[in-house]
Design a protein around this motif. Sequence first.
Motif, PDB file in Angstrom:
ATOM      1  N   THR A  46       0.819  -1.215   0.000  1.00  0.00           N
ATOM      2  CA  THR A  46       0.000   0.000   0.000  1.00  0.00           C
ATOM      3  C   THR A  46       0.854   1.267   0.000  1.00  0.00           C
ATOM      4  OG1 THR A  46      -0.136   0.429   2.382  1.00  0.00           O
ATOM      5  CG2 THR A  46      -1.612  -1.267   1.493  1.00  0.00           C
ATOM      6  N   CYS A 147      -7.157  -1.326   1.455  1.00  0.00           N
ATOM      7  CA  CYS A 147      -8.415  -1.465   2.193  1.00  0.00           C
ATOM      8  C   CYS A 147      -8.212  -2.218   3.512  1.00  0.00           C
ATOM      9  CB  CYS A 147      -9.496  -2.131   1.340  1.00  0.00           C
ATOM     10  SG  CYS A 147      -9.937  -1.170  -0.114  1.00  0.00           S
ATOM     11  N   GLU A 149      -6.745  -4.903   4.200  1.00  0.00           N
ATOM     12  CA  GLU A 149      -6.848  -6.356   4.079  1.00  0.00           C
ATOM     13  C   GLU A 149      -5.498  -6.971   4.445  1.00  0.00           C
ATOM     14  OE1 GLU A 149      -9.569  -8.230   3.103  1.00  0.00           O
ATOM     15  OE2 GLU A 149     -10.798  -6.436   3.014  1.00  0.00           O
ATOM     16  N   GLU A 174      -4.576   1.852  -4.901  1.00  0.00           N
ATOM     17  CA  GLU A 174      -5.675   1.937  -3.928  1.00  0.00           C
ATOM     18  C   GLU A 174      -6.988   2.044  -4.704  1.00  0.00           C
ATOM     19  OE1 GLU A 174      -5.733   1.975  -0.451  1.00  0.00           O
ATOM     20  OE2 GLU A 174      -3.603   1.505  -0.499  1.00  0.00           O
ATOM     21  N   SER A 177     -12.967   3.023  -3.464  1.00  0.00           N
ATOM     22  CA  SER A 177     -13.658   2.813  -2.187  1.00  0.00           C
ATOM     23  C   SER A 177     -13.404   1.381  -1.729  1.00  0.00           C
ATOM     24  CB  SER A 177     -15.162   3.077  -2.322  1.00  0.00           C
ATOM     25  OG  SER A 177     -15.738   2.151  -3.197  1.00  0.00           O
ATOM     26  N   CYS A 178     -13.541   1.187  -0.436  1.00  0.00           N
ATOM     27  CA  CYS A 178     -13.328  -0.131   0.150  1.00  0.00           C
ATOM     28  C   CYS A 178     -14.636  -0.647   0.726  1.00  0.00           C
ATOM     29  CB  CYS A 178     -12.292  -0.034   1.273  1.00  0.00           C
ATOM     30  SG  CYS A 178     -10.668   0.459   0.681  1.00  0.00           S
ATOM     31  N   SER A 179     -14.788  -1.966   0.739  1.00  0.00           N
ATOM     32  CA  SER A 179     -16.036  -2.562   1.213  1.00  0.00           C
ATOM     33  C   SER A 179     -16.119  -2.590   2.733  1.00  0.00           C
ATOM     34  CB  SER A 179     -16.203  -3.967   0.643  1.00  0.00           C
ATOM     35  OG  SER A 179     -15.125  -4.777   1.054  1.00  0.00           O
ATOM     36  N   LYS A 180     -14.997  -2.379   3.430  1.00  0.00           N
ATOM     37  CA  LYS A 180     -15.014  -2.409   4.904  1.00  0.00           C
ATOM     38  C   LYS A 180     -15.627  -1.161   5.464  1.00  0.00           C
ATOM     39  CE  LYS A 180     -11.355  -5.460   6.336  1.00  0.00           C
ATOM     40  NZ  LYS A 180     -10.119  -5.625   7.038  1.00  0.00           N
TER      41      LYS A 180
END
Length: 180
Positions: A46, A147, A149, A174, A177-180
């Motif tokens: 990241t 995200c 992960e 990146e 948007s992230c699902s978390k």
Amino acid sequence: MPEMKQSAMRRRSTSLFGVLPAAVCALLALLSAATAQARIIGINHTHWAINHFAVNGQSGLDIIGPWQGGGGGHISLPAEWVPGMTVRIDWETGVAYDDSPGFADWPKYLEWEKKIVAQNRQHSELVLVPDYTNQKVCGVTVHFLPCDEIQVTTSCKGHGHPDYPINIPLNLPEPQSCSK
């Protein structure tokens, strides 16, 4: 009579000091046979810095910059893999910076530091350990992914080797948007 009691006590304590180290050595031998010593490595995919991380409370030692690997420290893993086995990964992400104002202007430095620290985030996650039955365990390598992960492996192969189980590019973009 008191001399006989002292003599008997001396024999008991001498025999206790002879038996105790042997018992401790036997216990340590049993424990070491049931565990595998493993190094802790981190690979950061990241743009964030990994300020610190730990596997089951054992420090990874290093700060890992964006798109880099590092780490250190050691952890004990069971010699035999057990289905459902997990490790807890604790880590802190933060801004990778190179714009420090230095210490000459102390108030300016403190303001800059406050801005940097405000962006730090604490994370913790339980992660399944992949099956290492009939495999040599060289360490726990933690992959820090976008995200927040996490993936782990115990492989002895290095990142980038064709047989390495997590062959993800180091420099991952990146997502929007992230699902978390």
